[in-house]
Structure formats: structure tokens, C-alpha cells
Design a protein around this motif. Structure first.
Motif, short mmCIF file in Angstrom:
data_model
loop_
_atom_site.label_atom_id
_atom_site.label_comp_id
_atom_site.label_asym_id
_atom_site.label_seq_id
_atom_site.Cartn_x
_atom_site.Cartn_y
_atom_site.Cartn_z
N TYR A 152 117.12 74.99 -3.75
CA TYR A 152 116.19 75.01 -4.87
C TYR A 152 115.73 73.64 -5.33
N SER A 153 116.42 72.57 -4.95
CA SER A 153 116.08 71.24 -5.46
C SER A 153 115.20 70.43 -4.52
N LEU A 154 114.90 70.95 -3.34
CA LEU A 154 113.99 70.26 -2.43
C LEU A 154 112.59 70.23 -3.02
N THR A 155 111.93 69.05 -2.99
CA THR A 155 110.58 68.94 -3.56
C THR A 155 109.57 68.42 -2.54
N TYR A 156 109.89 67.32 -1.86
CA TYR A 156 108.98 66.73 -0.88
C TYR A 156 109.76 66.47 0.41
N LEU A 157 109.22 66.93 1.54
CA LEU A 157 109.92 66.79 2.82
C LEU A 157 108.96 66.31 3.91
N SER A 158 109.51 65.60 4.88
CA SER A 158 108.73 65.17 6.03
C SER A 158 109.59 65.27 7.29
N PHE A 159 109.03 65.94 8.29
CA PHE A 159 109.70 66.07 9.59
C PHE A 159 108.68 65.69 10.66
N PRO A 160 108.51 64.38 10.92
CA PRO A 160 107.41 63.90 11.76
C PRO A 160 107.47 64.32 13.21
N ASN A 161 108.65 64.69 13.73
CA ASN A 161 108.77 65.01 15.16
C ASN A 161 109.11 66.47 15.45
N VAL A 162 109.25 67.28 14.42
CA VAL A 162 109.57 68.69 14.64
C VAL A 162 108.39 69.42 15.26
N GLU A 163 108.66 70.21 16.31
CA GLU A 163 107.63 70.99 16.98
C GLU A 163 107.89 72.50 16.87
N GLU A 164 109.13 72.89 16.63
CA GLU A 164 109.50 74.31 16.63
C GLU A 164 110.42 74.62 15.45
N MET A 165 110.18 75.77 14.81
CA MET A 165 110.99 76.17 13.67
C MET A 165 111.41 77.63 13.80
N GLY A 166 112.60 77.94 13.29
CA GLY A 166 113.07 79.32 13.23
C GLY A 166 112.57 80.00 11.96
N SER A 167 112.77 81.30 11.86
CA SER A 167 112.27 82.06 10.72
C SER A 167 113.08 81.80 9.46
N ASP A 168 112.47 82.11 8.31
CA ASP A 168 113.13 82.01 6.99
C ASP A 168 113.57 80.59 6.65
N ILE A 169 113.01 79.61 7.29
CA ILE A 169 113.57 78.26 7.23
C ILE A 169 113.59 77.66 5.83
N PHE A 170 112.51 77.85 5.05
CA PHE A 170 112.46 77.33 3.68
C PHE A 170 112.30 78.47 2.67
N TRP A 171 112.70 79.64 3.03
CA TRP A 171 112.56 80.81 2.16
C TRP A 171 113.24 80.54 0.80
N LYS A 172 112.49 80.80 -0.25
CA LYS A 172 112.97 80.69 -1.64
C LYS A 172 113.29 79.26 -2.07
N CYS A 173 112.70 78.27 -1.42
CA CYS A 173 112.82 76.90 -1.92
C CYS A 173 111.78 76.75 -3.04
N LYS A 174 112.14 77.19 -4.20
CA LYS A 174 111.17 77.43 -5.27
C LYS A 174 110.57 76.18 -5.87
N ASN A 175 111.16 75.00 -5.64
CA ASN A 175 110.60 73.76 -6.18
C ASN A 175 109.97 72.87 -5.11
N LEU A 176 109.87 73.38 -3.89
CA LEU A 176 109.22 72.62 -2.82
C LEU A 176 107.72 72.52 -3.09
N VAL A 177 107.24 71.29 -3.27
CA VAL A 177 105.84 71.05 -3.62
C VAL A 177 104.99 70.76 -2.39
N ALA A 178 105.51 69.95 -1.48
CA ALA A 178 104.73 69.56 -0.30
C ALA A 178 105.66 69.25 0.86
N ILE A 179 105.13 69.47 2.08
CA ILE A 179 105.91 69.19 3.29
C ILE A 179 104.96 68.72 4.38
N SER A 180 105.43 67.79 5.19
CA SER A 180 104.64 67.29 6.31
C SER A 180 105.27 67.73 7.62
N LEU A 181 104.50 68.49 8.39
CA LEU A 181 104.95 68.99 9.70
C LEU A 181 103.80 68.74 10.70
#
Length: 241
Positions: free
Chosen positions: A92-121
Motif C-alpha cells: 500500500y505504500s508504493l507511490t513511484y516505481l521504475s523498472f527500466p529493463n523489465v520486459e515480462e510480468m506475471g499477473s496480479d503484480i501490483f493488484w491493490k497498490c492503492k497509493n501507486l501514482v506512477a510507474i515506468s515500464l
């Protein structure tokens, strides 16, 4: 145990720190591979996760790598090329994230991260099932540069999202934007497939729709004269290069 610093460790295995309720800070400078699941699951006091050389997750499905860590706010994994399912679910406390080299993600990965404002993928081409579902604070104005597919329920219940810029998207799944009630501007690519339920609960009559790439969608549902597409009526529909 409140802090972990293990410079000799190169691989993490199954549930090694699972349910470490007092763990607050993790610094593992030489870890390159994660072999199992639930490594930091339910570390309810965890705030900082620093894995600067981690590149590979060998368990992508429902691994809960650092799931259910409500105080986690700082994540440093710049070399990771993939992220496993449910990795940060209910953080719940994640707000800004960056994963510059990620190419593949599994399901439900950020489900219910209610304070996540922005992410770079910048290298992710497909958003899996429920990737950002119920991320009620998320805005998708940037950070999704090469996404081509928005999977089922990927942005469902992102109720405060006003802008979604997804200029390469060609496929949109079931309930992809369901109940994104604040959406006022949506940018997409040359869409070839869109599910009829993708925009259920969206006030599309108040949302401007933009198609990028020099031509409109090819799914056959576009009606420019009446501003209709995907079974919905939109505030406006324009095509840009």
C-alpha cells in the motif's frame, strides 16, 4: 531482525524471509537470481528493498516475491528483466516505481497498490491479468511506451485515472478499463481487437479518444460520424501520426 545485509549471497530461494514481521531494510548487493516464491512475503514492517544486481526471476507465476508488505515504499531493482506474479500485491505504500529493463510480468503484480501514482515500464509489451487492478491512485500518462496488449482487468477499478497514454496498444482485453470513472483522455494505437466489456463503467461520453500511428483502429467498430467505437460513444475521436 530489522536489517539484512548479505554481500556474499547471489541467489534467493523459497520463503527465506517470509513473515519476518520486524524486518525493515534489505540490501543484497550481489543477488542476481530468485529461484523460488514468497521470499519477502508478509514482511509487514519492510520499507526498503535494495537489490541492485538482481536480473532474473525463475518463478513467474504467483510468486508473491514481496507481496502483502504494507509499508514497503522504496524498491531498487534496476537490472531486473522480469517481475513475477503478485510480486508487490497489496503493497500500500508504493507511490513511484521504475523498472527500466523489465520486459515480462506475471499477473496480479501490483493488484491493490492503492497509493501507486506512477510507474515506468519502458520495455513491457503486454500488461497481464489484473496487473494494476484497484490501483486507485494510478495515472498512466507516461511509462508505458511500448505496451501493445492490455490484458483482462489490467486497469480495472483505477478510479482516479484521468489520462492513459498507450500509443502502441493494438489489443484490449475483457474489463481492461472497467470502472475507470475519472478517465478523460485515452490514447491508443491501431487497435485490431477490443473486448466489448473493456470500457464498462467508464464515462466515455466525457472522454476524448486518440488513436496514434496515422490511422484509426482496424477492429471494424469505428463510427467517426457519431463518435462511436468499441460499442461506446466518446466525447471526441481523432487520429494522429
Amino acid at each position: 531482525m530489522e536489517e539484512v545485509y548479505l554481500p556474499a549471497v547471489e541467489t534467493l530461494y523459497q520463503t527465506e524471509f517470509d513473515n519476518c514481521a520486524n524486518l525493515r531494510t534489505v540490501y543484497l548487493p550481489n543477488v542476481e537470481t530468485v529461484e523460488g516464491s514468497q521470499v519477502f512475503n508478509r514482511c509487514t514492517s519492510l520499507e526498503t528493498l535494495d537489490l541492485p544486481n538482481l536480473t532474473t526471476f525463475n518463478c513467474l507465476n504467483f510468486s508473491y516475491f514481496a507481496g502483502h508488505c504494507p509499508l514497503l515504499k522504496d524498491v531498487n531493482m534496476p537490472k531486473a528483466t522480469s517481475l513475477p506474479g503478485s510480486a508487490f500485491q497489496e503493497c500500500y505504500s508504493l507511490t513511484y516505481l521504475s523498472f527500466p529493463n523489465v520486459e515480462e510480468m506475471g499477473s496480479d503484480i501490483f493488484w491493490k497498490c492503492k497509493n501507486l501514482v506512477a510507474i515506468s515500464l519502458p520495455n513491457v509489451k503486454a500488461l497481464p491479468f489484473r496487473a494494476f487492478a484497484e490501483c486507485v491512485s494510478l495515472n498512466a500518462e507516461e511509462g508505458f511506451d511500448v505496451v501493445e496488449k492490455v490484458g483482462e482487468s489490467a486497469f480495472e477499478e483505477c478510479t482516479m485515472m484521468k489520462t492513459a497514454t498507450l500509443k502502441k496498444v493494438t489489443k484490449i482485453g475483457k474489463n481492461a478499463f472497467k470502472n475507470c470513472r475519472s478517465l478523460t483522455l485515452l490514447g491508443l494505437g491501431c487497435v485490431s481487437k477490443v473486448d466489448d466489456t473493456a470500457f464498462d463503467g467508464v464515462d466515455t461520453k466525457s472522454c476524448d479518444l486518440r488513436f496514434w500511428g496515422g490511422k484509426g483502429p482496424t477492429d471494424g467498430s469505428l463510427n467517426n460520424e457519431n463518435n462511436k467505437w468499441g460499442g461506446k460513444e466518446w466525447k471526441s475521436i481523432l487520429v494522429f501520426n
